[in-house]
Write a protein that holds these residues in place. Structure first.
Motif, short mmCIF file in Angstrom:
data_model
loop_
_atom_site.label_atom_id
_atom_site.label_comp_id
_atom_site.label_asym_id
_atom_site.label_seq_id
_atom_site.Cartn_x
_atom_site.Cartn_y
_atom_site.Cartn_z
N GLU A 134 11.44 12.84 25.23
CA GLU A 134 12.24 12.93 24.01
C GLU A 134 11.54 12.30 22.81
N LYS A 135 11.00 11.09 22.97
CA LYS A 135 10.37 10.42 21.83
C LYS A 135 9.18 11.20 21.32
N ALA A 136 8.36 11.70 22.21
CA ALA A 136 7.16 12.46 21.80
C ALA A 136 7.57 13.76 21.09
N LEU A 137 8.58 14.44 21.63
CA LEU A 137 9.03 15.69 21.01
C LEU A 137 9.66 15.43 19.64
N ASN A 138 10.43 14.35 19.54
CA ASN A 138 11.05 14.01 18.26
C ASN A 138 9.99 13.68 17.22
N ARG A 139 8.96 12.95 17.64
CA ARG A 139 7.85 12.61 16.75
C ARG A 139 7.14 13.90 16.28
N GLU A 140 6.92 14.81 17.22
CA GLU A 140 6.26 16.08 16.89
C GLU A 140 7.12 16.89 15.92
N LEU A 141 8.44 16.91 16.16
CA LEU A 141 9.36 17.66 15.29
C LEU A 141 9.34 17.12 13.87
N ARG A 142 9.22 15.80 13.72
CA ARG A 142 9.24 15.20 12.38
C ARG A 142 8.03 15.62 11.54
N ALA A 143 6.99 16.14 12.18
CA ALA A 143 5.82 16.62 11.42
C ALA A 143 6.12 17.92 10.70
N PHE A 144 7.24 18.57 11.04
CA PHE A 144 7.62 19.84 10.42
C PHE A 144 8.73 19.62 9.40
N THR A 145 8.71 20.42 8.35
CA THR A 145 9.77 20.38 7.37
C THR A 145 10.43 21.76 7.31
N ILE A 146 11.71 21.78 6.97
CA ILE A 146 12.43 23.06 6.89
C ILE A 146 12.08 23.70 5.56
N ARG A 147 11.52 24.90 5.62
CA ARG A 147 11.12 25.63 4.40
C ARG A 147 11.60 27.05 4.51
N LEU A 194 0.45 13.18 6.61
CA LEU A 194 0.75 13.90 5.38
C LEU A 194 -0.03 15.21 5.30
N ALA A 195 -1.26 15.20 5.78
CA ALA A 195 -2.08 16.43 5.77
C ALA A 195 -1.46 17.48 6.69
N ARG A 196 -0.95 17.04 7.86
CA ARG A 196 -0.28 17.98 8.77
C ARG A 196 0.96 18.58 8.12
N LYS A 197 1.72 17.74 7.42
CA LYS A 197 2.92 18.25 6.74
C LYS A 197 2.54 19.25 5.66
N ARG A 198 1.49 18.93 4.89
CA ARG A 198 1.05 19.87 3.84
C ARG A 198 0.60 21.19 4.45
N ALA A 199 -0.15 21.12 5.55
CA ALA A 199 -0.66 22.33 6.20
C ALA A 199 0.48 23.20 6.74
N ALA A 200 1.58 22.55 7.12
CA ALA A 200 2.72 23.29 7.67
C ALA A 200 3.54 24.00 6.59
N LEU A 201 3.33 23.59 5.34
CA LEU A 201 4.10 24.21 4.26
C LEU A 201 3.54 25.59 3.94
N ILE A 234 0.86 -1.18 0.00
CA ILE A 234 0.00 0.00 0.00
C ILE A 234 0.89 1.23 0.00
N SER A 235 0.54 2.20 -0.82
CA SER A 235 1.24 3.48 -0.76
C SER A 235 0.20 4.58 -0.61
N VAL A 236 0.58 5.59 0.17
CA VAL A 236 -0.29 6.75 0.37
C VAL A 236 0.47 7.96 -0.18
N ARG A 237 -0.10 8.59 -1.18
CA ARG A 237 0.53 9.75 -1.81
C ARG A 237 0.37 10.98 -0.91
N ALA A 238 1.15 12.01 -1.17
CA ALA A 238 1.08 13.24 -0.40
C ALA A 238 -0.32 13.86 -0.46
N THR A 239 -1.02 13.59 -1.56
CA THR A 239 -2.38 14.12 -1.72
C THR A 239 -3.41 13.32 -0.93
#
Length: 191
Positions: free
Chosen positions: A178-191, A65-72, A26-31
């Motif tokens: 640490e694990k929870a914060l790291n997981r939360e940080l991964r939802a963000f991308t550097i833009r 993926l929706a959270r990542k898109r919203a953060a962009l 199964i693959s889930v696209r960014a959309t």
């Protein structure tokens, strides 16, 4: 052979039965679009049963993926992008030196030098000489995640690796989160 099937929980799913497929996947696209691929030797019924088993995982992936898109941020023109970076640079220079000094004092972890860069590959780094470099894009993060990244880098002044002792130190300094914060940080991308 490709077709579209409407799943009662997931909506439209592209089914792709192919001789190239080695297993059901199964693959889930960014959309948010879902594709179910399976080899010719596997029945559609069996592939759909696998899809049903993975429905929760698919929903979680779509949400992530929706959270990542919203953060962009919206696409900016080159001039707007340059102005945005300069605005972040000013904010970083005003915030990050005082923030790292406070966290260094609070944790007792000392660093030699701070550099603020427009790094798009890492939030921060620490050299073997305890020179810490922070990305000005940290200013796009909530304050508690800025603090987490800085504490992570300060811990590298003691352990210049990602060993269990390093992670234990970070975890202790962030109150066992640490694990929870790291997981939360991964939802963000550097833009």
């Amino acid at each position: 052979m490709t077709s579209v099937w409407v799943h009662p929980r997931l909506g439209e799913v592209t089914l792709s039965q192919s001789i190239r497929a080695r297993r059901v996947s199964i693959s889930v696209r960014a959309t948010g679009l879902v594709r179910l691929s399976f080899p010719r030797g596997v029945s559609q019924k069996r592939a759909l049963a696998f899809l049903d088993e993975k429905a929760e995982w698919i929903e979680a992936a779509r949400e992530r993926l929706a959270r990542k898109r919203a953060a962009l941020p919206p696409q900016l023109s080159p001039a707007e992008q340059k102005a945005h970076v300069e605005e972040l640079r000013r904010a970083a220079r005003a915030d990050l030196p005082g923030r790292i000094a406070r966290l260094s004092e609070a944790t007792g972890l000392k660093y030699e030098k701070l550099t603020i860069r427009a790094s798009r590959t890492k939030w921060g780094s620490c050299s073997g000489r305890n020179h810490i470099s922070l990305s000005l894009f940290l200013m796009t993060l909530p304050e508690h995640l800025r603090d987490y990244v800085i504490i992570h880098e300060l811990c590298h002044t003691v352990h210049h690796n990602h060993s269990p002792r390093f992670h234990a130190l970070v975890d202790r300094l962030v109150g066992g989160n640490e694990k929870a914060l790291n997981r939360e940080l991964r939802a963000f991308t550097i833009r």
